[in-house]
Scaffold this motif. Structure first.
Motif, PDB file in Angstrom:
ATOM      1  N   LYS A   8      -5.007  -0.786   5.166  1.00 53.19           N
ATOM      2  CA  LYS A   8      -3.650  -1.040   4.543  1.00 53.19           C
ATOM      3  C   LYS A   8      -3.595   0.204   3.346  1.00 53.19           C
ATOM      4  O   LYS A   8      -5.079   0.164   2.695  1.00 53.19           O
ATOM      5  N   VAL A  50      -2.044   2.065   8.039  1.00 47.03           N
ATOM      6  CA  VAL A  50      -0.803   1.399   8.190  1.00 47.03           C
ATOM      7  C   VAL A  50      -0.356   2.445   6.500  1.00 47.03           C
ATOM      8  O   VAL A  50      -1.608   1.860   5.258  1.00 47.03           O
ATOM      9  N   HIS A  51       0.394   2.658   6.054  1.00 53.48           N
ATOM     10  CA  HIS A  51       0.918   2.864   4.079  1.00 53.48           C
ATOM     11  C   HIS A  51       2.145   2.350   4.263  1.00 53.48           C
ATOM     12  O   HIS A  51       2.972   2.631   4.838  1.00 53.48           O
ATOM     13  N   GLY A  52       2.172   2.059   2.345  1.00 51.91           N
ATOM     14  CA  GLY A  52       3.124   1.525   2.110  1.00 51.91           C
ATOM     15  C   GLY A  52       4.227   3.278   1.580  1.00 51.91           C
ATOM     16  O   GLY A  52       3.794   3.757   1.749  1.00 51.91           O
ATOM     17  N   HIS A 139       3.901   3.369   8.840  1.00 52.78           N
ATOM     18  CA  HIS A 139       4.357   2.573   7.960  1.00 52.78           C
ATOM     19  C   HIS A 139       5.351   2.299   7.409  1.00 52.78           C
ATOM     20  O   HIS A 139       5.994   1.466   8.228  1.00 52.78           O
ATOM     21  N   GLY A 155       4.363  -2.423   4.881  1.00 50.50           N
ATOM     22  CA  GLY A 155       3.076  -1.996   5.524  1.00 50.50           C
ATOM     23  C   GLY A 155       2.408  -3.595   5.390  1.00 50.50           C
ATOM     24  O   GLY A 155       1.589  -3.452   6.611  1.00 50.50           O
ATOM     25  N   ASP A 156       2.489  -3.870   4.260  1.00 52.19           N
ATOM     26  CA  ASP A 156       1.730  -5.449   4.261  1.00 52.19           C
ATOM     27  C   ASP A 156       1.962  -6.295   5.515  1.00 52.19           C
ATOM     28  O   ASP A 156       1.166  -6.734   6.029  1.00 52.19           O
ATOM     29  N   MET A 159       0.861  -4.977   9.087  1.00 47.65           N
ATOM     30  CA  MET A 159      -0.500  -5.157   9.042  1.00 47.65           C
ATOM     31  C   MET A 159      -0.912  -6.957   9.752  1.00 47.65           C
ATOM     32  O   MET A 159      -1.666  -6.541  10.132  1.00 47.65           O
ATOM     33  N   PHE A 175      -6.919  -3.380   2.480  1.00 48.59           N
ATOM     34  CA  PHE A 175      -6.304  -3.324   1.595  1.00 48.59           C
ATOM     35  C   PHE A 175      -6.445  -2.916   0.610  1.00 48.59           C
ATOM     36  O   PHE A 175      -7.029  -2.573  -0.522  1.00 48.59           O
ATOM     37  N   LYS A 217       0.771  -9.044  -1.127  1.00 45.82           N
ATOM     38  CA  LYS A 217      -0.206  -9.104  -0.146  1.00 45.82           C
ATOM     39  C   LYS A 217      -1.552  -9.999   0.408  1.00 45.82           C
ATOM     40  O   LYS A 217      -1.830 -10.147   0.906  1.00 45.82           O
TER      41      LYS A 217
END
Ligand code: IP8
Length: 261
Positions: A8, A50-52, A139, A155-156, A159, A175, A217
């Motif tokens: 992440k 994965v991005h926030g 994302h 995005g969390d 995950m 993360f 998170k």
């Protein structure tokens, strides 16, 4: 058995969270270089990124009062959040490509519908692509829930969704944050090296965030660890720590050791 790392890129890494629509190209370059070393340079670790939303998606989510609860939000807000996430994704993958990575964006709406992973899901396809040199990138986003309902998907949470679906094949979940890991208390900055109980962690957050910040998170981290997968929280502004974790070495950060049951 081939295994994949779930990574992440936190919103606080890919953007400056204290300023609207401020992309952090330098940090994305640094972390991309680290990923390149691990993904291709020696041995090769397959990965899914994965991005926030950072000061892109969260900025508009706050502005239009949109949350992770499905509701009938402003259509202008929905459009703006969505466009900002596509823009952010383009900028991130553009830099990844320049740095020698081979990203392939799969937006979350192609594998999640009405809050659930779709049947015959592309999650398996993400995994398969990661086995062949590509780096699938997805994302956080604004998602259609059904009828006039929409919600913000973190995005969390993606995950956890990926970890659950690919559980047999995930080696590690990482993360990246703009702080050194999870702190026992934010003021004293006492870093927790190994986190066992969510209640030990400080849940204070800075800046805009509609999806739950550190609390979210840690919750997703606990959920992933309960599948038997080690979960790390490291400072992505220090790319060498990212390399260490992905190579299985100890580093400055917080780990939740994977344990089933
Ligand atoms: O930053 C949220 O993703 P996160 C994405 O991973 C939006 O919580 C659209 C705000």
């Amino acid at each position: 058995m081939c295994v994949v790392a779930l990574i992440k890129l936190g919103g606080s890494i890919v953007t400056f969270k204290d300023r609207p629509l401020a992309f952090n190209a330098h940090a994305v370059e640094g972390v991309s270089r680290a990923l390149k070393q691990v993904a291709y340079d020696d041995g090769g670790v397959p990965m899914i990124v994965v991005h926030g939303g950072g000061s892109f998606g969260h900025y508009y989510s706050v502005l239009y009062d949109m949350h992770s609860r499905p509701a009938g939000y402003s259509v202008e807000g929905i459009s703006r959040v969505r466009c900002s996430m596509v823009d952010l994704n383009n900028r991130i993958t553009g830099i990844m490509l320049e740095q020698g990575l081979r990203p392939y964006t799969i937006h979350p709406s192609s594998f999640i519908s009405a809050g659930k992973v779709t049947m015959g899901s592309r999650v398996d396809e993400l995994y398969s692509m990661s086995m062949h040199g590509l780096i699938p990138v997805t994302h956080g986003d604004v998602m259609h829930y059904g009828d006039s309902l929409y919600y913000i998907l973190s995005g969390d949470e993606i995950m956890s969704i990926l970890a659950e679906r690919l559980v047999q094949n995930v080696s590690i979940a990482l993360f990246t944050l703009a702080v050194d890991g999870v702190y026992r208390d934010m003021k004293g900055r006492e870093l927790i090296k190994e986190l066992r109980y969510a209640s030990d962690a400080s849940m204070e957050d800075v800046g805009m965030d509609v999806t739950g910040g550190m609390r979210r998170k840690v919750r997703e981290g606990m959920r992933i660890a309960s599948l038997g997968i080690d979960v790390w929280f490291v400072n992505g502004l220090y790319p060498e720590r990212v390399v260490d974790v992905l190579r299985g070495r100890d580093t400055i950060g917080t780990v939740i050791r994977g344990s089933k049951g």
